[in-house]
Design an enzyme around this catalytic site. Sequence first.
Site, PDB file in Angstrom:
ATOM      1  N   GLY A   7     -20.061   8.117 -11.422  1.00 16.21           N
ATOM      2  CA  GLY A   7     -20.187   6.620 -11.632  1.00 16.21           C
ATOM      3  C   GLY A   7     -21.867   6.214 -11.191  1.00 16.21           C
ATOM      4  O   GLY A   7     -22.408   7.151 -10.602  1.00 16.21           O
ATOM      5  N   ASP A  54      -7.952  10.390 -11.233  1.00 12.01           N
ATOM      6  CA  ASP A  54      -7.563   9.124 -12.086  1.00 12.01           C
ATOM      7  C   ASP A  54      -6.953   8.252 -11.006  1.00 12.01           C
ATOM      8  O   ASP A  54      -5.658   8.372 -10.471  1.00 12.01           O
ATOM      9  CB  ASP A  54      -6.723   9.387 -13.198  1.00 12.01           C
ATOM     10  CG  ASP A  54      -6.434   8.051 -13.992  1.00 12.01           C
ATOM     11  OD1 ASP A  54      -6.784   6.860 -13.493  1.00 12.01           O
ATOM     12  OD2 ASP A  54      -5.858   7.986 -14.994  1.00 12.01           O
ATOM     13  N   ALA A 111     -14.091   1.922  -9.178  1.00 11.78           N
ATOM     14  CA  ALA A 111     -13.279   0.931  -9.241  1.00 11.78           C
ATOM     15  C   ALA A 111     -13.077   0.598 -10.753  1.00 11.78           C
ATOM     16  O   ALA A 111     -13.763   1.292 -11.656  1.00 11.78           O
ATOM     17  CB  ALA A 111     -13.948  -0.292  -8.747  1.00 11.78           C
ATOM     18  N   THR A 120     -14.329  -2.013 -12.962  1.00 13.78           N
ATOM     19  CA  THR A 120     -15.439  -3.122 -12.946  1.00 13.78           C
ATOM     20  C   THR A 120     -15.584  -3.967 -14.190  1.00 13.78           C
ATOM     21  O   THR A 120     -16.482  -4.707 -14.005  1.00 13.78           O
ATOM     22  CB  THR A 120     -16.759  -2.392 -12.450  1.00 13.78           C
ATOM     23  OG1 THR A 120     -16.968  -1.546 -13.322  1.00 13.78           O
ATOM     24  CG2 THR A 120     -16.496  -1.820 -11.124  1.00 13.78           C
ATOM     25  N   THR A 179     -17.201  -6.230  -3.591  1.00 14.11           N
ATOM     26  CA  THR A 179     -18.243  -6.637  -4.455  1.00 14.11           C
ATOM     27  C   THR A 179     -18.408  -8.509  -4.106  1.00 14.11           C
ATOM     28  O   THR A 179     -17.283  -8.856  -3.505  1.00 14.11           O
ATOM     29  CB  THR A 179     -17.299  -7.018  -5.903  1.00 14.11           C
ATOM     30  OG1 THR A 179     -18.268  -7.795  -6.712  1.00 14.11           O
ATOM     31  CG2 THR A 179     -16.226  -7.465  -5.983  1.00 14.11           C
ATOM     32  N   ASP A 180     -19.632  -8.847  -4.599  1.00 13.64           N
ATOM     33  CA  ASP A 180     -19.549 -10.209  -4.236  1.00 13.64           C
ATOM     34  C   ASP A 180     -18.829 -11.188  -4.771  1.00 13.64           C
ATOM     35  O   ASP A 180     -18.681 -12.220  -4.685  1.00 13.64           O
ATOM     36  CB  ASP A 180     -21.251 -10.508  -4.656  1.00 13.64           C
ATOM     37  CG  ASP A 180     -21.596 -10.430  -6.066  1.00 13.64           C
ATOM     38  OD1 ASP A 180     -21.015  -9.090  -6.678  1.00 13.64           O
ATOM     39  OD2 ASP A 180     -22.332 -10.840  -6.721  1.00 13.64           O
ATOM     40  N   TYR A 208     -10.424  -9.671 -11.364  1.00 16.94           N
ATOM     41  CA  TYR A 208     -11.373  -8.732 -10.749  1.00 16.94           C
ATOM     42  C   TYR A 208     -11.627  -8.982  -9.551  1.00 16.94           C
ATOM     43  O   TYR A 208     -11.293  -8.085  -8.585  1.00 16.94           O
ATOM     44  CB  TYR A 208     -12.629  -8.471 -11.590  1.00 16.94           C
ATOM     45  CG  TYR A 208     -13.701  -7.661 -10.722  1.00 16.94           C
ATOM     46  CD1 TYR A 208     -13.555  -6.297 -10.851  1.00 16.94           C
ATOM     47  CD2 TYR A 208     -14.956  -8.087 -10.432  1.00 16.94           C
ATOM     48  CE1 TYR A 208     -14.469  -5.596 -10.226  1.00 16.94           C
ATOM     49  CE2 TYR A 208     -15.813  -7.377  -9.641  1.00 16.94           C
ATOM     50  CZ  TYR A 208     -15.461  -5.914  -9.594  1.00 16.94           C
ATOM     51  OH  TYR A 208     -16.564  -5.154  -8.876  1.00 16.94           O
ATOM     52  N   LYS A 245     -10.154  -6.832  -6.325  1.00 19.71           N
ATOM     53  CA  LYS A 245     -11.110  -6.068  -5.337  1.00 19.71           C
ATOM     54  C   LYS A 245     -11.012  -6.824  -3.904  1.00 19.71           C
ATOM     55  O   LYS A 245     -10.760  -6.209  -2.714  1.00 19.71           O
ATOM     56  CB  LYS A 245     -12.695  -6.503  -5.567  1.00 19.71           C
ATOM     57  CG  LYS A 245     -12.790  -5.595  -6.647  1.00 19.71           C
ATOM     58  CD  LYS A 245     -12.791  -4.140  -6.684  1.00 19.71           C
ATOM     59  CE  LYS A 245     -14.110  -3.614  -5.719  1.00 19.71           C
ATOM     60  NZ  LYS A 245     -14.050  -2.235  -5.594  1.00 19.71           N
ATOM     61  N   TRP A 255     -24.693  -6.750  -7.936  1.00 19.82           N
ATOM     62  CA  TRP A 255     -25.692  -6.443  -9.054  1.00 19.82           C
ATOM     63  C   TRP A 255     -26.085  -5.206  -8.855  1.00 19.82           C
ATOM     64  O   TRP A 255     -27.315  -4.827  -8.783  1.00 19.82           O
ATOM     65  CB  TRP A 255     -26.372  -7.547  -8.888  1.00 19.82           C
ATOM     66  CG  TRP A 255     -26.143  -8.684  -9.627  1.00 19.82           C
ATOM     67  CD1 TRP A 255     -24.964  -9.268  -9.822  1.00 19.82           C
ATOM     68  CD2 TRP A 255     -27.027  -9.973 -10.002  1.00 19.82           C
ATOM     69  NE1 TRP A 255     -25.027 -10.399 -10.383  1.00 19.82           N
ATOM     70  CE2 TRP A 255     -26.408 -10.899 -10.433  1.00 19.82           C
ATOM     71  CE3 TRP A 255     -28.621 -10.016  -9.745  1.00 19.82           C
ATOM     72  CZ2 TRP A 255     -26.587 -12.357 -10.892  1.00 19.82           C
ATOM     73  CZ3 TRP A 255     -28.910 -11.185 -10.066  1.00 19.82           C
ATOM     74  CH2 TRP A 255     -28.012 -12.474 -10.891  1.00 19.82           C
TER      75      TRP A 255
END
Length: 290
Positions: free
Chosen positions: A10, A35, A59, A61, A100-101, A124, A128, A149
């Site tokens: 990734g 996986d 993740a 995403t 994540t934000d 999402y 998370k 980002w």
Amino acid sequence: MKLLVIGSAGRLGAALMREYQGKFDVTGFNHPQLDLSNLDKIREKLGETDFDVLINAAAFTNVDLCETQPDQAFCINAESPRVLAEVCGEKNAKLIHFSTDYVFDGEKRAPYTEEDEANPISIYGESKLAGEKNVLAAQNRHLVVRVSWVFGPDRPSFIDGMIKRAQENEKVDAIADKFSTPTYTHDVAKMLPQFFDSDIEGDILHFANAGKCSWQEYAQWALDCCRESGVPTKAKTVGPLKLNDMQSWIARRPVYSVLSTAKYAQLTGTPPRTWREAVADYIRHFYSKK
């Protein structure tokens, strides 16, 4: 020290692999090799693998797809981190898990700290946040690192899409009323090893490049850097779009999700470099050669 990177193909995982090869004994599992939606397979595969630090850079995403596939989102983003944390506990290994934000609702108009209450507004974000809680519930020196980002050379992100569009079209637009901070995968990979051994109070750390911007500002700076580095684009300026214009989006996104890196700066004595410096560096290294 033996490292295992999950999601090694990734955008973030590939940067970690590149940075740590030759410095650590590092192994990577990409999606075909592991996986994360198959929890039994995770236990089996990790059970037979030797490591001191497990870095989960994988993740589900796709923010809109999460809305239509909530079971898959929660399996990969919430349940699999729980299993990873349990396996690490059994092996007395440390788990570093990326979040994540998007765990924040975006109502605040100042940078979010690690102490701010998370309140996600999408599947999402919810999945998370559930993953974070599952990792921290294991109480085994595990660390959650929230980023925003994310961009880098290994997988196209927003910035690459904008440059590509600017190379093909005279006119490009980007959202002007949504704010966060770009995070360069190279900078994440560089800063992370100092936390392989150390414990952090609260076990959550925010990391992003310094400053904040809208997608329009981000894209405009990228085009400015292209011009500076001799990378040709047809479009020279980025026009404004409004978040409300994005009719095709299914999930809600936080309007403001800037992450405060004050805790990181306090712990390390060095604040992250600015997002403008990081983007300029990226374009200089990976576009001017093309």
